[in-house]
Design a protein around this motif. Sequence first.
Motif, PDB file in Angstrom:
ATOM      1  N   ALA A  98      -4.894   0.450  -5.772  1.00  0.00           N
ATOM      2  CA  ALA A  98      -4.182   0.451  -4.504  1.00  0.00           C
ATOM      3  C   ALA A  98      -5.021   1.337  -3.508  1.00  0.00           C
ATOM      4  O   ALA A  98      -5.610   0.762  -2.300  1.00  0.00           O
ATOM      5  CB  ALA A  98      -2.781   1.015  -4.557  1.00  0.00           C
ATOM      6  N   ALA A 104     -11.787   0.814   6.247  1.00  0.00           N
ATOM      7  CA  ALA A 104     -13.280   0.724   6.704  1.00  0.00           C
ATOM      8  C   ALA A 104     -13.694  -0.274   7.822  1.00  0.00           C
ATOM      9  O   ALA A 104     -14.423   0.095   8.561  1.00  0.00           O
ATOM     10  CB  ALA A 104     -14.289   0.375   5.435  1.00  0.00           C
ATOM     11  N   THR A 105     -12.637  -1.151   7.637  1.00  0.00           N
ATOM     12  CA  THR A 105     -12.700  -2.253   8.676  1.00  0.00           C
ATOM     13  C   THR A 105     -12.331  -1.822  10.184  1.00  0.00           C
ATOM     14  O   THR A 105     -12.787  -2.328  11.298  1.00  0.00           O
ATOM     15  CB  THR A 105     -11.924  -3.473   8.698  1.00  0.00           C
ATOM     16  N   TYR A 158      -8.832   1.966   1.110  1.00  0.00           N
ATOM     17  CA  TYR A 158      -9.935   2.268   1.761  1.00  0.00           C
ATOM     18  C   TYR A 158     -10.879   1.098   2.376  1.00  0.00           C
ATOM     19  O   TYR A 158     -11.408   1.191   3.402  1.00  0.00           O
ATOM     20  CB  TYR A 158     -10.913   3.105   0.761  1.00  0.00           C
ATOM     21  N   ALA A 159     -10.752  -0.116   1.723  1.00  0.00           N
ATOM     22  CA  ALA A 159     -11.535  -1.257   2.088  1.00  0.00           C
ATOM     23  C   ALA A 159     -10.867  -1.764   3.269  1.00  0.00           C
ATOM     24  O   ALA A 159     -11.519  -2.169   4.288  1.00  0.00           O
ATOM     25  CB  ALA A 159     -11.364  -2.279   0.911  1.00  0.00           C
ATOM     26  N   ILE A 160      -9.552  -1.454   3.718  1.00  0.00           N
ATOM     27  CA  ILE A 160      -9.119  -1.891   5.029  1.00  0.00           C
ATOM     28  C   ILE A 160      -9.379  -0.756   6.224  1.00  0.00           C
ATOM     29  O   ILE A 160      -9.677  -0.948   7.193  1.00  0.00           O
ATOM     30  CB  ILE A 160      -7.550  -1.844   4.959  1.00  0.00           C
ATOM     31  N   LEU A 200       0.830  -1.234  -0.075  1.00  0.00           N
ATOM     32  CA  LEU A 200      -0.261  -0.217  -0.173  1.00  0.00           C
ATOM     33  C   LEU A 200       0.813   1.247  -0.080  1.00  0.00           C
ATOM     34  O   LEU A 200       0.404   2.363  -0.508  1.00  0.00           O
ATOM     35  CB  LEU A 200      -0.859  -0.037   1.323  1.00  0.00           C
ATOM     36  N   MET A 237     -13.408   0.688  11.467  1.00  0.00           N
ATOM     37  CA  MET A 237     -14.236   1.790  12.208  1.00  0.00           C
ATOM     38  C   MET A 237     -15.250   0.533  13.151  1.00  0.00           C
ATOM     39  O   MET A 237     -15.852   1.058  14.102  1.00  0.00           O
ATOM     40  CB  MET A 237     -15.512   2.142  11.066  1.00  0.00           C
ATOM     41  N   VAL A 239      -8.198  -0.715  -2.472  1.00  0.00           N
ATOM     42  CA  VAL A 239      -7.971  -1.620  -1.324  1.00  0.00           C
ATOM     43  C   VAL A 239      -7.867  -0.913  -0.016  1.00  0.00           C
ATOM     44  O   VAL A 239      -8.173  -1.356   1.091  1.00  0.00           O
ATOM     45  CB  VAL A 239      -6.594  -2.375  -1.732  1.00  0.00           C
ATOM     46  N   GLY A 282      -6.535  -5.230  10.302  1.00  0.00           N
ATOM     47  CA  GLY A 282      -6.539  -4.042   9.279  1.00  0.00           C
ATOM     48  C   GLY A 282      -5.623  -2.929   9.830  1.00  0.00           C
ATOM     49  O   GLY A 282      -4.837  -2.216   9.571  1.00  0.00           O
TER      50      GLY A 282
END
Lengths: 299, 305
Positions: free
Chosen positions: B134, B143-144, B139-141, B126, B146, B137, B180
Amino acid sequence: MLLDRPAWAFWLFAGPFVIGLGVFSYIPILWSVYLSFFEARNTVAPTEFVGLRNYAQMLTSPAFLDSLLTFTLFALFIVPTTFACSLALALLVNQARWAQPLLRSVYFLPAACSYVVAALIWKLSIFNGVRFGLANTVLGWFGGDTVAWLSVTDPPWYWLVLVTLRLWLQVGFYMLIFLAGLQRIPKVLYEAAYVDGARKGWTTLRHITLPQLRTTSAAVLLLNLVAAYQAFDEFYNVLGSDGAYPPYARPPLVFLYYTALGSGQDFGRGTAGAVILALLIAIVTLIQGRLLGFGRDRT
Amino acid sequence: MSTSDANPARRAARGTGTAAQRSAEHRRRRTRTLAAGVVLYIVLVAVAAVFLLPYYLIARNGLSTPAEITSPEWTLFPAALQWGNIAELFTGAGSQMATGLRNSAVVAVLQTGGQLLVCSLAGYALARIPYRHADAVFYAIVATLMIPAAVTFVPTFVMVSSLGWVSSLRGLVVPMLFSGFTAFLFRQFFLNFPRELEDAARVDGLGYWGTYWRVVVPNSLQFFAAIGLITFIGSWNAFLWPLVIAQDSQAWTVQIVLSTYLTAQTIELQELFAAAMVSVAPLVLVFLFFQRYIVQGVTETGIKG
């Protein structure tokens, strides 16, 4: 070589993590949201769709609302006391010219202890409610009567037990964070204030130290609140006995544990509860972040 | 104190000027600072004593005879240290202690090693590998992050049980590897890694993989140590996830063994405290020897958390 192309290299490095996150975070969360709309007792492949019924039952269940109230009470005790004690201790340690690393280590040492071990000491040695317990021994020296700390609910002495336990475990941790914050404050600010005639002590504390610690304070408050929300270990071990748990003082995770994984194995309502709790904490985090500007000026 | 009180008077009597007065003022202030320092250390030492008290209680109860623990008169130290209490834990019939310690050690080591490996690789990708998606990916990490991990224990349990991993080592370790937060911390760290070192490795003909293992990792060991120690402590002391997953006593970690004894009170007090002592001793040693890295890890993870 193929692996020197960025796209291939990226997935070589990040692939395992992304797959793991998908399997153990995203799929379970989505599956849970799915389960929360079904009647799912003792099964994770339910067939009976019940719409929002699980959510409605949760939000009107006195036990669930009671767990939120328990958390609120606990947070009202623990968050301000932890904040005040760890800040005060950091200010004191920061002044110590001699043996500062040793003192810091001693205050931080409780963090090596697990909540289970701390619960054991608090429940069976300090607050065991009989005469040979430490708290009652000390009370005895001053002519006090023996107090049954954990077996009475009026007055609710168990709060004292739970709050002092968590305080002991986490004050050193937050003290370290405050100490790091204090040591980042530029010395020039204090020197300038002294030149302007400010006295050491309250004035500089109020006008320089505390404002400079704003971000650190916001971080400590948020971490502390989220940690209190997830309290489980000490409640389970201090108040639980032999698989049973009293009907009072159940924080959200204890409630969730007994709903989803207790004898009922009610995954429908358990996951509905998890979704509600996750949303609540996300909202609180966002609001607090907005209000206190958490993390904005940090890279 | 008496000398400093006498000094200004003597000086004044001699009728000296402002310089002497200033010197007297200076002395008085120094006395005050000294007194403040003494008070400061009295407070600090008193607080330190309170903080060490629970450790004293573990040791005292764990090395006492039952009679000494339950005596109405407080015994400061056991008359004779009962090391036999500890031996009892490992030889006593049906004792879970040895199994628990072994499970905890295996789980903590695998979880720490695995998490460092998987999350640092992802963090490096990253931070440093230019790839179109990238950001997605990343932001997807984020998000977890939160969602607090503890709230997801029901969903994750549902997953692990349908994989058939309940009461297994895999079930204890694998779901905890993909943090994450740890990946995020590694990304932040690698963003500040000196690029010149990587560029030099490139010139030498190393690809991403070679650069990472030969240049980046060897120069980041301190950060790896800090994150690794925090992970190890968290894993050793973890309670909720092992409680949910380790349903057979064969898979119990040391915390679950202690909790079972504690809530059922099926064991003598002195043995229970001896067990607590054995479970906490490895971590106290880790704390004493690796203090520096742990402090770094805490300030690093705490502030960014």
